[in-house]
Every structure is written in C-alpha cells, then in structure tokens.
Design a protein around this motif. Sequence first.
Motif, PDB file in Angstrom:
ATOM      1  N   LYS A 105       0.843  -1.200   0.000  1.00 42.24           N
ATOM      2  CA  LYS A 105       0.000   0.000   0.000  1.00 42.24           C
ATOM      3  C   LYS A 105       0.877   1.249   0.000  1.00 42.24           C
ATOM      4  O   LYS A 105       2.091   1.185   0.204  1.00 42.24           O
ATOM      5  CB  LYS A 105      -0.948  -0.023   1.196  1.00 42.24           C
ATOM      6  N   ASP A 106       0.256   2.397  -0.195  1.00 48.95           N
ATOM      7  CA  ASP A 106       0.972   3.666  -0.327  1.00 48.95           C
ATOM      8  C   ASP A 106       1.660   4.044   0.987  1.00 48.95           C
ATOM      9  O   ASP A 106       0.995   4.354   1.978  1.00 48.95           O
ATOM     10  CB  ASP A 106      -0.035   4.756  -0.718  1.00 48.95           C
ATOM     11  N   PRO A 107       2.986   4.045   1.045  1.00 46.00           N
ATOM     12  CA  PRO A 107       3.680   4.347   2.294  1.00 46.00           C
ATOM     13  C   PRO A 107       3.579   5.805   2.727  1.00 46.00           C
ATOM     14  O   PRO A 107       3.896   6.130   3.871  1.00 46.00           O
ATOM     15  CB  PRO A 107       5.135   3.958   2.003  1.00 46.00           C
ATOM     16  N   THR A 108       3.154   6.690   1.802  1.00 48.20           N
ATOM     17  CA  THR A 108       2.997   8.092   2.191  1.00 48.20           C
ATOM     18  C   THR A 108       1.655   8.350   2.853  1.00 48.20           C
ATOM     19  O   THR A 108       1.421   9.437   3.382  1.00 48.20           O
ATOM     20  CB  THR A 108       3.126   9.008   0.957  1.00 48.20           C
ATOM     21  N   ASP A 109       0.784   7.358   2.835  1.00 43.60           N
ATOM     22  CA  ASP A 109      -0.558   7.511   3.399  1.00 43.60           C
ATOM     23  C   ASP A 109      -0.498   7.448   4.926  1.00 43.60           C
ATOM     24  O   ASP A 109       0.261   6.675   5.508  1.00 43.60           O
ATOM     25  CB  ASP A 109      -1.461   6.397   2.859  1.00 43.60           C
ATOM     26  N   ASP A 110      -1.327   8.259   5.589  1.00 45.65           N
ATOM     27  CA  ASP A 110      -1.348   8.281   7.053  1.00 45.65           C
ATOM     28  C   ASP A 110      -1.731   6.926   7.639  1.00 45.65           C
ATOM     29  O   ASP A 110      -1.220   6.528   8.695  1.00 45.65           O
ATOM     30  CB  ASP A 110      -2.325   9.344   7.552  1.00 45.65           C
ATOM     31  N   THR A 111      -2.634   6.213   6.983  1.00 43.54           N
ATOM     32  CA  THR A 111      -3.071   4.911   7.487  1.00 43.54           C
ATOM     33  C   THR A 111      -1.909   3.925   7.493  1.00 43.54           C
ATOM     34  O   THR A 111      -1.735   3.158   8.449  1.00 43.54           O
ATOM     35  CB  THR A 111      -4.228   4.369   6.630  1.00 43.54           C
ATOM     36  N   PHE A 112      -1.109   3.938   6.440  1.00 45.96           N
ATOM     37  CA  PHE A 112       0.078   3.082   6.366  1.00 45.96           C
ATOM     38  C   PHE A 112       1.038   3.420   7.496  1.00 45.96           C
ATOM     39  O   PHE A 112       1.547   2.531   8.196  1.00 45.96           O
ATOM     40  CB  PHE A 112       0.747   3.289   4.999  1.00 45.96           C
ATOM     41  N   GLN A 113       1.272   4.707   7.698  1.00 44.70           N
ATOM     42  CA  GLN A 113       2.222   5.135   8.724  1.00 44.70           C
ATOM     43  C   GLN A 113       1.699   4.854  10.133  1.00 44.70           C
ATOM     44  O   GLN A 113       2.477   4.504  11.031  1.00 44.70           O
ATOM     45  CB  GLN A 113       2.560   6.608   8.539  1.00 44.70           C
ATOM     46  N   TRP A 114       0.382   4.982  10.319  1.00 44.55           N
ATOM     47  CA  TRP A 114      -0.157   4.631  11.629  1.00 44.55           C
ATOM     48  C   TRP A 114       0.010   3.132  11.887  1.00 44.55           C
ATOM     49  O   TRP A 114       0.341   2.727  13.009  1.00 44.55           O
ATOM     50  CB  TRP A 114      -1.633   5.004  11.775  1.00 44.55           C
ATOM     51  N   ALA A 115      -0.211   2.302  10.878  1.00 47.22           N
ATOM     52  CA  ALA A 115      -0.069   0.856  11.048  1.00 47.22           C
ATOM     53  C   ALA A 115       1.346   0.507  11.504  1.00 47.22           C
ATOM     54  O   ALA A 115       1.538  -0.321  12.396  1.00 47.22           O
ATOM     55  CB  ALA A 115      -0.402   0.135   9.745  1.00 47.22           C
ATOM     56  N   LEU A 116       2.353   1.157  10.912  1.00 45.64           N
ATOM     57  CA  LEU A 116       3.725   0.912  11.333  1.00 45.64           C
ATOM     58  C   LEU A 116       3.972   1.420  12.750  1.00 45.64           C
ATOM     59  O   LEU A 116       4.718   0.812  13.526  1.00 45.64           O
ATOM     60  CB  LEU A 116       4.710   1.582  10.360  1.00 45.64           C
ATOM     61  N   THR A 117       3.336   2.534  13.106  1.00 47.98           N
ATOM     62  CA  THR A 117       3.448   3.064  14.469  1.00 47.98           C
ATOM     63  C   THR A 117       2.863   2.079  15.461  1.00 47.98           C
ATOM     64  O   THR A 117       3.436   1.836  16.537  1.00 47.98           O
ATOM     65  CB  THR A 117       2.729   4.419  14.573  1.00 47.98           C
ATOM     66  N   GLU A 118       1.721   1.493  15.103  1.00 50.32           N
ATOM     67  CA  GLU A 118       1.098   0.507  15.986  1.00 50.32           C
ATOM     68  C   GLU A 118       1.997  -0.716  16.149  1.00 50.32           C
ATOM     69  O   GLU A 118       2.137  -1.251  17.260  1.00 50.32           O
ATOM     70  CB  GLU A 118      -0.265   0.088  15.433  1.00 50.32           C
ATOM     71  N   ILE A 119       2.608  -1.157  15.078  1.00 52.27           N
ATOM     72  CA  ILE A 119       3.514  -2.309  15.161  1.00 52.27           C
ATOM     73  C   ILE A 119       4.701  -1.980  16.064  1.00 52.27           C
ATOM     74  O   ILE A 119       5.134  -2.811  16.879  1.00 52.27           O
ATOM     75  CB  ILE A 119       3.976  -2.723  13.757  1.00 52.27           C
ATOM     76  N   ALA A 120       5.228  -0.770  15.944  1.00 51.42           N
ATOM     77  CA  ALA A 120       6.336  -0.363  16.816  1.00 51.42           C
ATOM     78  C   ALA A 120       5.906  -0.370  18.278  1.00 51.42           C
ATOM     79  O   ALA A 120       6.660  -0.813  19.164  1.00 51.42           O
ATOM     80  CB  ALA A 120       6.831   1.023  16.414  1.00 51.42           C
ATOM     81  N   ASP A 121       4.684   0.108  18.545  1.00 47.43           N
ATOM     82  CA  ASP A 121       4.142   0.061  19.907  1.00 47.43           C
ATOM     83  C   ASP A 121       4.096  -1.378  20.415  1.00 47.43           C
ATOM     84  O   ASP A 121       4.488  -1.664  21.547  1.00 47.43           O
ATOM     85  CB  ASP A 121       2.725   0.637  19.950  1.00 47.43           C
TER      86      ASP A 121
END
Length: 304
Positions: A105-121
């Motif tokens: 999916k588009d890595p510049t999208d906020d949803t993509f970036q939030w998903a990675l933030t959640e994984i980091a959490d």
Amino acid sequence: MALSISRPDTTPQPAEAGVARRLLDSSAQLSYDPLTEVDWETPLDTGYHGASPEWSTLYGTAYWNEMTEEQRRALTRQEAASVACTGIWFEMILQQMVLRDIYAKDPTDDTFQWALTEIADECRHSIMFARGAKKLGAPAYRPPRVALELGRLFKTVAFGEAAYAAILVAEEVLDVMQRDWMRDERVAPFVRTINNIHVVEESRHMKFAREETRRHLARAGRLRRSAHAVVIAIAAYVIVTSMVNRKVYANAGLDEERAVREARANEHHKAMLRSSCAGLMEFLGSVGLLTGPALYWYKRANLI
C-alpha cells in the motif's frame, strides 16, 4: 507580476485517513519508552500482588478462602505473568496480520504510517511484558499446542474485519482488567506502570481496530459477514481460554488439579469477564457480528 497564492488542499480525505492522522498526532504527543519508564532495577517485593485479587481465577472459591495472603499474592503474580505471556503471543499474531494488510500500500498515506506506528508500539509492549513476567518470577508461559497452531493458521489466513475485530477482542479484554490493576495500590508498582503504559497506548489501537472493522464490513456481503462472525468468536474463545495457563497454580505452590477444577466453576470470575466485555459485545452487535453461531462461542468463553 502576478503573485502566486497557495491554497490549502481541500481534497476530501477518506475517513480512515483522518482517524489515522489523529492517532499519529496523539502518538507523537503521548507515548512511553518502557525501558526507561518502568522501574526494572528495584527487586521484586513479594508483599505485593501481581494483579487485583478480584481478577484472580480462584477469587471467591473455597480454595481461595483457605489460602494464606502470601499464597494469594504468589498466585496473582503468576496469573499476571501468564496474561502478559498470552499478550505477547497475540501481539506477534497482530503484527503479522497488520503487516500483511498494508503490504504494497501507499507508504505516504497516514493509514500506512499509523499501522507501522502501531507495530512499533506492539514490539515495545511485548518486550515490556516479557521483562515484567521475568521480574514476577514466572516461567515463559505459552498457550496450549492447539491454540498455538490455530494462531499460526489465523495469522496466515485472516483478513479484513476478521483480523481487525479479533485484534479488538484481545485488546478490549486486557484493557478493562488492566485499568483495574493500574489503579490498585495492592499491585506491585512496576506492574501498575506496565498496565498504565499499555492502557494509554492500546486505546489508540482499539480506536483504529474499530474503524477498520467498520470499513471492511461496509463492503462485506452477508455470507462473508456470517462466516467471519464465527471466525472472530472462535478466536475470542481461544484467546480468553488461553490467558491463564494451568501451570500457574503449581508454580504458586497450589494443588493444580483442584485449582483448575475450582477455577473452571468460578462464577465470580465468569461475571468479571462478562462485565469487562460489555462494551465490546455492544460494538460487535452494532456491526452485525453477534450471530447465533458466534454467540455460542462467546458464551463458552464467558464473554456474554
């Protein structure tokens, strides 16, 4: 010479992107590093519980009434460690499902970036739970082999609302009990800090899981909705029944067979589980996931 006036971007954004942006902003403002926030250095004080006694699987039973305060504290410490280990198991499943969902999916999208933030959490939470269980003097509790293999299958094939609603189930059940534990002065201070960190950060994860569940269900047909309702309910049953490993009783110095027998019949603990899931069940009902077959599994898990 004409001036070029830049105008704000008024292009409508998808609802999930708006939610993701708010969650990213919240994460930037309020997140924790468990390695520095939790007191890992002070030795364990065995005068504290590991969880609120009322959440013990034996609380209210004849066995509980016979136990000394020292035995009760030892038991809740083992039970809290088991819950933490189960949390690690499911967080590993969660991370793989979310990564698979955002793949390509588009890595510049906020949803993509939030998903990675959640994984980091979740990575930080898993390390925090692991260190917490070790400090509580517990072994590495693992779910039963059947649950492990079902989890392996689920993380590989679950998608859409089945993945996100199952994530929500695991997080909601933990959230209610941990809110009690983090406020309870009978619970070891470092455990209270762990619970506080998890509650604060998981509140954002639950918000995202609810929104993703709604979004995926909006384009799901009746057959898919019905099938996934059962899959989510079975996942809930496996998660909840795996939270407290039967070995906690022997490790707390109790008669394992008697403890397992009384815990299974403990109406107080069943009532605590049902009360913790009232909001979750209301949500699942509102999106059409409380079908007859699904209710069978939720009742077996004492969630409704």
